[in-house]
Design a protein around this motif. Structure first.
Motif, PDB file in Angstrom:
ATOM      1  N   GLU A  86       0.777  -1.237   0.000  1.00 36.94           N
ATOM      2  CA  GLU A  86       0.000   0.000   0.000  1.00 36.94           C
ATOM      3  C   GLU A  86       0.814   1.296   0.000  1.00 36.94           C
ATOM      4  OE1 GLU A  86      -4.227  -0.895   1.927  1.00 36.94           O
ATOM      5  OE2 GLU A  86      -2.656  -0.550   3.398  1.00 36.94           O
ATOM      6  N   GLY A  87       1.233   1.704  -1.142  1.00 36.53           N
ATOM      7  CA  GLY A  87       1.876   3.009  -1.266  1.00 36.53           C
ATOM      8  C   GLY A  87       3.385   2.991  -1.177  1.00 36.53           C
ATOM      9  N   LEU A  88       3.961   1.938  -0.625  1.00 41.78           N
ATOM     10  CA  LEU A  88       5.416   1.904  -0.525  1.00 41.78           C
ATOM     11  C   LEU A  88       6.086   1.737  -1.892  1.00 41.78           C
ATOM     12  CD1 LEU A  88       6.126  -0.203   2.707  1.00 41.78           C
ATOM     13  CD2 LEU A  88       5.702   2.233   2.472  1.00 41.78           C
ATOM     14  N   ASN A  89       5.308   1.372  -2.897  1.00 39.67           N
ATOM     15  CA  ASN A  89       5.878   1.273  -4.237  1.00 39.67           C
ATOM     16  C   ASN A  89       5.662   2.542  -5.061  1.00 39.67           C
ATOM     17  OD1 ASN A  89       3.167   1.045  -4.760  1.00 39.67           O
ATOM     18  ND2 ASN A  89       3.395  -0.611  -6.237  1.00 39.67           N
ATOM     19  N   ASN A  90       5.078   3.567  -4.454  1.00 33.49           N
ATOM     20  CA  ASN A  90       4.880   4.855  -5.122  1.00 33.49           C
ATOM     21  C   ASN A  90       6.167   5.667  -4.993  1.00 33.49           C
ATOM     22  OD1 ASN A  90       4.276   7.485  -5.847  1.00 33.49           O
ATOM     23  ND2 ASN A  90       2.281   7.493  -4.828  1.00 33.49           N
ATOM     24  N   ILE A  96      12.289   3.271  -1.539  1.00 29.48           N
ATOM     25  CA  ILE A  96      12.667   1.973  -0.983  1.00 29.48           C
ATOM     26  C   ILE A  96      14.180   1.852  -0.985  1.00 29.48           C
ATOM     27  CG2 ILE A  96      12.611  -0.527  -1.335  1.00 29.48           C
ATOM     28  CD1 ILE A  96       9.785  -0.199  -2.463  1.00 29.48           C
ATOM     29  N   ARG A  97      14.746   1.553   0.181  1.00 31.96           N
ATOM     30  CA  ARG A  97      16.189   1.301   0.294  1.00 31.96           C
ATOM     31  C   ARG A  97      16.479  -0.189   0.286  1.00 31.96           C
ATOM     32  NH1 ARG A  97      18.312   3.891   5.217  1.00 31.96           N
ATOM     33  NH2 ARG A  97      16.268   4.574   5.837  1.00 31.96           N
ATOM     34  N   ASP A 115      12.092   5.408   3.076  1.00 30.93           N
ATOM     35  CA  ASP A 115      11.773   6.742   3.569  1.00 30.93           C
ATOM     36  C   ASP A 115      10.508   7.299   2.920  1.00 30.93           C
ATOM     37  OD1 ASP A 115      14.282   6.805   4.968  1.00 30.93           O
ATOM     38  OD2 ASP A 115      15.246   7.294   3.057  1.00 30.93           O
ATOM     39  N   TRP A 116       9.619   7.824   3.764  1.00 33.39           N
ATOM     40  CA  TRP A 116       8.477   8.602   3.275  1.00 33.39           C
ATOM     41  C   TRP A 116       9.019   9.990   2.951  1.00 33.39           C
ATOM     42  CZ3 TRP A 116       4.171   6.480   1.748  1.00 33.39           C
ATOM     43  CH2 TRP A 116       3.775   5.264   2.295  1.00 33.39           C
ATOM     44  N   SER A 122      11.586   7.661   8.186  1.00 29.82           N
ATOM     45  CA  SER A 122      12.153   6.378   7.767  1.00 29.82           C
ATOM     46  C   SER A 122      11.408   5.266   8.495  1.00 29.82           C
ATOM     47  CB  SER A 122      13.635   6.292   8.137  1.00 29.82           C
ATOM     48  OG  SER A 122      14.377   7.235   7.405  1.00 29.82           O
ATOM     49  N   VAL A 123      11.227   4.124   7.806  1.00 29.40           N
ATOM     50  CA  VAL A 123      10.558   2.989   8.428  1.00 29.40           C
ATOM     51  C   VAL A 123      11.284   1.690   8.126  1.00 29.40           C
ATOM     52  CG1 VAL A 123       8.242   4.003   8.492  1.00 29.40           C
ATOM     53  CG2 VAL A 123       8.925   2.681   6.508  1.00 29.40           C
ATOM     54  N   MET A 124      11.230   0.805   9.117  1.00 28.10           N
ATOM     55  CA  MET A 124      11.584  -0.604   8.966  1.00 28.10           C
ATOM     56  C   MET A 124      10.246  -1.319   9.091  1.00 28.10           C
ATOM     57  SD  MET A 124      14.778  -0.639  11.654  1.00 28.10           S
ATOM     58  CE  MET A 124      15.049  -2.400  11.575  1.00 28.10           C
ATOM     59  N   SER A 125       9.811  -1.977   8.028  1.00 30.26           N
ATOM     60  CA  SER A 125       8.466  -2.507   7.988  1.00 30.26           C
ATOM     61  C   SER A 125       8.476  -3.980   7.604  1.00 30.26           C
ATOM     62  CB  SER A 125       7.681  -1.706   6.936  1.00 30.26           C
ATOM     63  OG  SER A 125       6.317  -1.945   6.996  1.00 30.26           O
TER      64      SER A 125
END
Length: 171
Positions: A86-90, A96-97, A115-116, A122-125
Motif C-alpha cells: 500500500e503506497g510503498l511502491n509509489n 525503498i532502500r 523513507d516517506w 524512515s521505516v523498517m516494515s
C-alpha cells in the motif's frame, strides 16, 4: 513492558517500560495501534492489521513472493505487491532502500525499509500473511525521522525479535 495483544498474527511483543500507546484507530476492517516513546513521540512502533481480504489476484501474488525462496524483491514484484504494501511502491511518495523476503522469529515476512519523502520519516516494515490464505495482511513497522532510524535500529531490532506469534498462525 510486555504488550499482550492478540491482534492479527501477533500474540505479544516487548517495548521499553516508558512507552505509551495511542488510542487504537479502527476504520473499515482495519485496526492500527501506535506506540511511542514519551521523550520523542516521532519514534514509534506500529501494529496495523487489515481484516478486509485482498483480491484473489493480490493474495496469489502475495503468497507467490512470500513463500518463494528468500530473495531481494525485483521492481516487478514490488509493483505486483501494491495491494499488500500500500503506497510503498509509489516512487514519488516513498523511497525503498531495501525490500526482500525472510524470517522474523520463524515466520515468513516481506520486509521493506525506506523513507516517506513528504513526511521525512524512515521505516523498517514487515508484512505478514495473517492466516496462511494470503488474503489478510498485517504490517508491523518501526519509524523515526529521516536520519534518526540508524540511531534507533538496535531498539527496533529488539522489538521485532520480541514478537511472539499467535499459535494458529502459519509458519
Amino acid at each position: 513492558m510486555k504488550i499482550e495483544q492478540r491482534f492479527g498474527a501477533v500474540k505479544s511483543f516487548e517495548l521499553p517500560d516508558d512507552w505509551i500507546a495511542d488510542e487504537p484507530v479502527d476504520l473499515g476492517g482495519r485496526r492500527t495501534v501506535v506506540f511511542r516513546t514519551p521523550d520523542n513521540p516521532a519514534i514509534l512502533f506500529c501494529n496495523h492489521f487489515r481484516d478486509e481480504p485482498l483480491s484473489k489476484s493480490g493474495s496469489s501474488k502475495f503468497q507467490s513472493v512470500l513463500y518463494s525462496q528468500f530473495h531481494d524483491l525485483t521492481e516487478s514484484e514490488i509493483e505486483d505487491l501494491d495491494d499488500v504494501i500500500e503506497g510503498l511502491n509509489n516512487k514519488t511518495a516513498f523511497s525503498i532502500r531495501q525490500a526482500g523476503t525472510g524470517y522474523l522469529n520463524d515466520r515468513r515476512i516481506i520486509r521493506v525499509r525506506g523513507d516517506w519523502l513528504e513526511s521525512q520519516r524512515s521505516v523498517m516494515s514487515c508484512f505478514i500473511d495473517v492466516d496462511g490464505s494470503g488474503q489478510r495482511v498485517q504490517n508491523l513497522y518501526f519509524g523515526a525521522p529521516i536520519g534518526e532510524l540508524e540511531r534507533w535500529s538496535e531498539l527496533a531490532d529488539r522489538v521485532f525479535l520480541s514478537i511472539k506469534w499467535s499459535e494458529t498462525s502459519p509458519r
